[in-house]
Enzyme design. Structure first.
Site, PDB file in Angstrom:
ATOM      1  N   ARG A  68      67.185 -33.361  27.814  1.00  0.00           N
ATOM      2  CA  ARG A  68      66.057 -34.398  28.156  1.00  0.00           C
ATOM      3  C   ARG A  68      66.518 -35.416  29.425  1.00  0.00           C
ATOM      4  NH1 ARG A  68      64.015 -38.597  24.457  1.00  0.00           N
ATOM      5  NH2 ARG A  68      65.967 -38.377  23.572  1.00  0.00           N
ATOM      6  N   ASN A 110      53.275 -48.679  28.889  1.00  0.00           N
ATOM      7  CA  ASN A 110      52.520 -47.598  28.255  1.00  0.00           C
ATOM      8  C   ASN A 110      51.213 -48.082  27.439  1.00  0.00           C
ATOM      9  OD1 ASN A 110      52.444 -45.168  26.548  1.00  0.00           O
ATOM     10  ND2 ASN A 110      53.288 -46.056  24.767  1.00  0.00           N
ATOM     11  N   HIS A 112      48.949 -47.447  23.716  1.00  0.00           N
ATOM     12  CA  HIS A 112      49.326 -46.972  22.709  1.00  0.00           C
ATOM     13  C   HIS A 112      47.896 -47.517  21.670  1.00  0.00           C
ATOM     14  CE1 HIS A 112      51.023 -45.493  19.004  1.00  0.00           C
ATOM     15  NE2 HIS A 112      50.783 -46.401  18.359  1.00  0.00           N
ATOM     16  N   GLU A 146      63.370 -47.768  22.234  1.00  0.00           N
ATOM     17  CA  GLU A 146      62.735 -47.286  20.875  1.00  0.00           C
ATOM     18  C   GLU A 146      61.024 -47.221  21.188  1.00  0.00           C
ATOM     19  OE1 GLU A 146      61.539 -49.789  16.797  1.00  0.00           O
ATOM     20  OE2 GLU A 146      62.913 -50.576  18.380  1.00  0.00           O
TER      21      GLU A 146
HETATM   22  C1  GRF Z   1      45.401 -42.306  24.576  1.00  0.00           C
HETATM   23  O1  GRF Z   1      44.847 -42.682  23.284  1.00  0.00           O
HETATM   24  C2  GRF Z   1      46.798 -43.093  24.669  1.00  0.00           C
HETATM   25  O2  GRF Z   1      46.594 -44.366  24.011  1.00  0.00           O
HETATM   26  C3  GRF Z   1      47.617 -42.220  24.080  1.00  0.00           C
HETATM   27  O3  GRF Z   1      47.435 -40.867  24.294  1.00  0.00           O
HETATM   28  C4  GRF Z   1      45.896 -40.956  24.620  1.00  0.00           C
HETATM   29  C5  GRF Z   1      45.777 -40.259  25.893  1.00  0.00           C
HETATM   30  O4  GRF Z   1      44.515 -40.034  26.296  1.00  0.00           O
HETATM   31  N1  GRF Z   1      49.046 -42.746  24.341  1.00  0.00           N
HETATM   32  P1  GRF Z   1      44.227 -39.427  27.654  1.00  0.00           P
HETATM   33  O5  GRF Z   1      44.972 -38.454  28.075  1.00  0.00           O
HETATM   34  O6  GRF Z   1      44.387 -40.767  28.583  1.00  0.00           O
HETATM   35  O7  GRF Z   1      42.735 -39.188  27.656  1.00  0.00           O
END
Ligand code: GRF
Length: 194
Positions: A68, A110, A112, A146
């Protein structure tokens, strides 16, 4: 105002990526989306980005096998060539190595689909429904080694409705993500450059 140069990382559809590109085009947005990068050459989001005139590149993980860090060093080189300052992960479905996170710490964020620290990892909507939660949401956070941890930049709350399915809930949360992510990225950049 000099706009921060952002790369958006995707592995799939890239609807959050599109929201970031759109927001970046408003005059007082503190960032521009310079390129979209995917670990999957067939990610549908790559052609969506190109259709909007944004450079979209794939750095295929396949030739690197389990190494990776070697894959990420190739990615890092692409970012260097383009003078990228910030990375926004938007559905990038690969855990980053401590090496890469170390290179970008503080400029790597990010989104989430849960109210972290609840439900890191996958299947967040099913888990929220099974727990009987009455609200869920999404979180934009700085990335640390993490997974789905790291300082929270902002969150949006979304109600869980009676008879919700994981799919219906995911769609409602995704809408909230599209509003949250562009604003949270702007906030992170403004906070860091203040
Ligand atoms: C979203 O729900 C994001 O929170 C998660 O992956 C999904 C990506 O969706 N990390 P998209 O590709 O932006 O439509």
């Amino acid at each position: 105002m000099k706009k921060a140069r952002v790369a958006v990382f995707i592995s799939g559809t890239g609807s959050n990526m599109l929201a970031l590109i759109e927001a970046a085009r408003t005059p007082d947005c503190p960032y521009e989306v310079v390129c979209v990068l995917s670990n999957k050459p067939d990610a549908p989001g790559l052609s969506h980005a190109r259709a909007l005139g944004v450079e979209a590149i794939a750095v295929d993980q396949t030739p690197f096998g389990k190494n990776r860090e070697a894959h990420e060093r190739a990615i890092h080189a692409e970012l260097g060539i383009r003078n990228i300052a910030w990375i926004a992960l938007a559905g990038y479905m690969r855990l980053l190595t401590p090496w890469f996170v170390g290179q970008w710490q503080g400029r790597l964020i990010n989104i989430h689909p849960s109210l972290l620290p609840k439900y890191p990892g996958l299947d967040t909507h099913r888990r929220a429904l099974e727990a009987g939660d009455t609200k869920t949401g999404c979180t934009v956070h700085h990335v640390v080694a993490e997974m789905d941890a790291g300082p929270i930049i902002d969150q949006a709350r979304v109600p869980v409705l009676e008879d919700d399915t994981p799919e219906a809930l995911a769609a409602r949360v995704l809408e909230a993500e599209h509003a949250l992510y562009p604003a949270a990225l702007a906030r992170a950049i403004l906070t860091a450059t203040r």
